[in-house]
Design an enzyme around this catalytic site. Structure first.
Site, short mmCIF file in Angstrom:
data_model
loop_
_atom_site.label_atom_id
_atom_site.label_comp_id
_atom_site.label_asym_id
_atom_site.label_seq_id
_atom_site.Cartn_x
_atom_site.Cartn_y
_atom_site.Cartn_z
N GLY A 214 -6.47 22.12 20.43
CA GLY A 214 -5.01 22.15 20.26
C GLY A 214 -4.35 21.03 21.04
O GLY A 214 -3.37 21.23 21.76
N ALA A 215 -4.88 19.80 20.84
CA ALA A 215 -4.38 18.66 21.62
C ALA A 215 -3.22 17.94 20.92
O ALA A 215 -2.71 16.96 21.43
CB ALA A 215 -5.53 17.67 21.86
N GLY B 79 2.28 20.12 22.81
CA GLY B 79 2.45 21.00 23.97
C GLY B 79 1.44 20.83 25.09
O GLY B 79 1.14 19.72 25.54
N ARG C 75 -5.44 20.60 14.09
CA ARG C 75 -5.48 20.50 12.62
C ARG C 75 -4.70 19.31 12.10
O ARG C 75 -4.91 18.88 10.98
CB ARG C 75 -4.93 21.79 12.00
CG ARG C 75 -5.82 23.01 12.21
CD ARG C 75 -5.07 24.27 11.93
NE ARG C 75 -3.87 24.34 12.75
CZ ARG C 75 -2.92 25.25 12.64
NH1 ARG C 75 -3.01 26.17 11.71
NH2 ARG C 75 -1.87 25.23 13.45
N VAL D 59 -10.03 25.83 14.66
CA VAL D 59 -10.94 26.63 15.50
C VAL D 59 -11.30 27.97 14.84
O VAL D 59 -12.21 28.65 15.30
CB VAL D 59 -10.37 26.87 16.92
CG1 VAL D 59 -10.24 25.56 17.70
CG2 VAL D 59 -9.06 27.64 16.89
N SER E 271 -1.87 34.17 28.84
CA SER E 271 -0.40 34.27 28.86
C SER E 271 -0.01 35.47 29.71
O SER E 271 -0.78 36.43 29.83
CB SER E 271 0.12 34.48 27.44
OG SER E 271 1.49 34.85 27.46
N TYR F 143 0.27 39.52 19.54
CA TYR F 143 0.14 38.30 20.36
C TYR F 143 -0.32 38.66 21.78
O TYR F 143 -1.30 38.12 22.30
CB TYR F 143 1.46 37.51 20.41
CG TYR F 143 1.34 36.31 21.32
CD1 TYR F 143 0.54 35.23 20.97
CD2 TYR F 143 1.99 36.28 22.56
CE1 TYR F 143 0.38 34.14 21.83
CE2 TYR F 143 1.85 35.19 23.42
CZ TYR F 143 1.04 34.13 23.04
OH TYR F 143 0.87 33.06 23.89
N GLY G 39 4.11 31.92 31.69
CA GLY G 39 5.26 32.58 31.09
C GLY G 39 6.02 31.57 30.25
O GLY G 39 5.42 30.65 29.67
P1 NDP Z 1 2.21 24.37 20.71
O1 NDP Z 1 2.59 25.06 19.45
O2 NDP Z 1 3.03 23.23 21.18
O3 NDP Z 1 0.69 23.91 20.64
C1 NDP Z 1 -0.31 24.72 20.05
C2 NDP Z 1 -1.52 23.87 19.75
O4 NDP Z 1 -2.54 24.72 19.18
C3 NDP Z 1 -1.26 22.76 18.76
O5 NDP Z 1 -1.88 21.57 19.18
C4 NDP Z 1 -1.90 23.26 17.47
O6 NDP Z 1 -2.40 22.15 16.73
C5 NDP Z 1 -3.07 24.07 18.03
N1 NDP Z 1 -3.58 25.05 17.07
C6 NDP Z 1 -2.95 26.13 16.55
N2 NDP Z 1 -3.74 26.74 15.66
C7 NDP Z 1 -4.92 26.04 15.63
C8 NDP Z 1 -6.13 26.16 14.91
N3 NDP Z 1 -6.33 27.16 14.04
N4 NDP Z 1 -7.13 25.26 15.13
C9 NDP Z 1 -6.94 24.27 16.01
N5 NDP Z 1 -5.82 24.08 16.72
C10 NDP Z 1 -4.82 24.96 16.53
O7 NDP Z 1 2.18 25.54 21.82
P2 NDP Z 1 1.77 25.52 23.38
O8 NDP Z 1 1.32 24.19 23.82
O9 NDP Z 1 2.86 26.18 24.11
O10 NDP Z 1 0.57 26.54 23.30
C11 NDP Z 1 -0.73 26.28 23.80
C12 NDP Z 1 -1.37 27.57 24.25
O11 NDP Z 1 -0.59 28.14 25.30
C13 NDP Z 1 -1.44 28.68 23.19
O12 NDP Z 1 -2.68 29.33 23.30
C14 NDP Z 1 -0.29 29.60 23.55
O13 NDP Z 1 -0.52 30.93 23.13
C15 NDP Z 1 -0.32 29.50 25.06
N6 NDP Z 1 0.90 29.85 25.77
C16 NDP Z 1 2.12 29.26 25.48
C17 NDP Z 1 3.24 29.61 26.21
C18 NDP Z 1 4.59 29.06 25.90
O14 NDP Z 1 5.59 29.71 26.26
N7 NDP Z 1 4.71 27.90 25.29
C19 NDP Z 1 3.14 30.53 27.34
C20 NDP Z 1 1.85 31.11 27.54
C21 NDP Z 1 0.78 30.74 26.80
P3 NDP Z 1 -2.38 22.01 15.12
O15 NDP Z 1 -1.14 22.70 14.63
O16 NDP Z 1 -2.39 20.52 14.91
O17 NDP Z 1 -3.65 22.66 14.68
C1 8X3 Z 2 3.91 32.88 25.62
C2 8X3 Z 2 4.83 33.53 26.58
O1 8X3 Z 2 6.49 35.41 26.90
O2 8X3 Z 2 6.60 34.17 24.81
O3 8X3 Z 2 2.62 33.34 25.78
O4 8X3 Z 2 4.82 35.73 25.20
S1 8X3 Z 2 5.71 34.76 25.83
#
Ligand code: NDP
Ligand code: 8X3
Length: 252
Positions: free
Chosen positions: A9-10, A13, A34, A59, A138, A151, A182
């Site tokens: 997921g690079a 974010g 993706r 993934v 999370s 989730y 968070g």
């Molecule tokens: P973003 O949506 O900015 O990034 C998510 C990343 O995951 C993207 O690069 C996306 O890439 C990738 N991704 C999603 N589905 C797939 C898949 N099936 N295969 C490969 N890659 C995938 O969100 P965040 O950076 O915030 O999220 C990153 C992680 O942090 C997640 O696991 C999220 O649950 C967790 N998180 C986020 C929080 C928040 O408040 N933002 C708080 C706590 C946890 P692409 O679409 O190109 O595949």
């Molecule tokens: C993402 C944080 O609070 O939206 O994992 O569930 S929250």
């Protein structure tokens, strides 16, 4: 020789921020997601500094995960750090109104995708008796909230899986850390609300949320502790976020 980090997921974010920070510290990078165009842009940005192997990977596709790991170019084979970051939330409806497809996508990505990547990469780490699996959990895996239903449950899986990995790996030098953020601003809410940017923006309105760079900083700090130190979990919130009282429904 530069150490190697595999970041899922690079393309956005936390994952993109981790890629930039690891690159700034001289790590070789394996990057996936993706969205091909995003990967190519990031690869072009970072390849001037470090070696980058970037490829499209969903993934959720176990065979593709296995193949990608088996077919890594020799210079990228010895993965030191796996950042299991790819994940998403879909919807914020009460359980009785949720779309089953959304639930399945969250389970397939946040649980099964993380399992597939870990299972493919862990044997190499154990064989080398060295490595670190960093899972992105999370606060939703610990604290319930309305609409968090599946989730939060996927992130509870990540929390327990991380602890159980530690139990299995105790006789190795392989480390496991679960990072539990968070409120953090990224494309997370845009994905959760399926492209509704007004709804997504509202989540962060009037707040100072965590930034992706904050999470990358924590990931990097965790992996750069001395080799005998294992941070089991790191829970982090922005200062503007805290806990609510228990909800009590009263008949009027
Ligand atoms: P973003 O949506 O900015 O990034 C998510 C990343 O995951 C993207 O690069 C996306 O890439 C990738 N991704 C999603 N589905 C797939 C898949 N099936 N295969 C490969 N890659 C995938 O969100 P965040 O950076 O915030 O999220 C990153 C992680 O942090 C997640 O696991 C999220 O649950 C967790 N998180 C986020 C929080 C928040 O408040 N933002 C708080 C706590 C946890 P692409 O679409 O190109 O595949
Ligand atoms: C993402 C944080 O609070 O939206 O994992 O569930 S929250």
């Amino acid at each position: 020789m530069a150490k190697i980090a595999f970041i899922t997921g690079a393309t956005s974010g936390f994952g993109a921020a981790c890629a930039r920070l690891f690159a700034a510290n001289g790590w070789s990078l394996i990057l996936c997601g993706r969205r091909q165009e995003r990967l190519e842009t990031l690869r072009a940005e970072l390849a001037a500094k470090v070696s980058v192997h970037a490829f499209v990977l969903d993934v959720r596709d176990e065979a593709a995960v296995k193949r990608a790991v088996a077919e890594l170019p020799a210079e990228f084979a010895d993965i030191e750090i796996l950042v299991n970051n790819a994940g998403l939330a879909l919807g914020l409806e009460p359980a009785q109104r949720c779309d089953m497809e959304d639930w399945e996508r969250m389970v397939d990505t946040n649980i099964k995708g993380l399992m597939y990547c870990t299972r493919a990469i862990l044997p190499g780490m154990v064989a080398r008796n060295q490595g670190h699996v960093v899972n992105i959990g999370s606060v939703a895996g610990t604290y319930p909230y309305p609409g968090g239903n599946v989730y939060g449950a996927t992130k509870a899986f990540v929390k327990q899986f991380s602890l159980n990995l530690r139990a299995d790996l105790v006789n190795t030098r392989v480390r496991v850390t679960n990072i539990e953020p968070g409120l953090a601003e990224s494309e997370f809410s845009l994905v959760r609300f399926k492209g509704d940017s007004a709804k997504a923006d509202h989540v962060y309105q009037g707040t100072e949320p965590l930034r992706s760079e904050d999470i990358a900083d924590i990931v990097y700090w965790a992996v750069s502790r001395p080799a005998h130190v294992n941070l089991n979990s790191i829970e982090v919130m922005p200062v503007c976020q805290a806990f609510a009282p228990f909800a009590i429904h009263r008949e009027s």
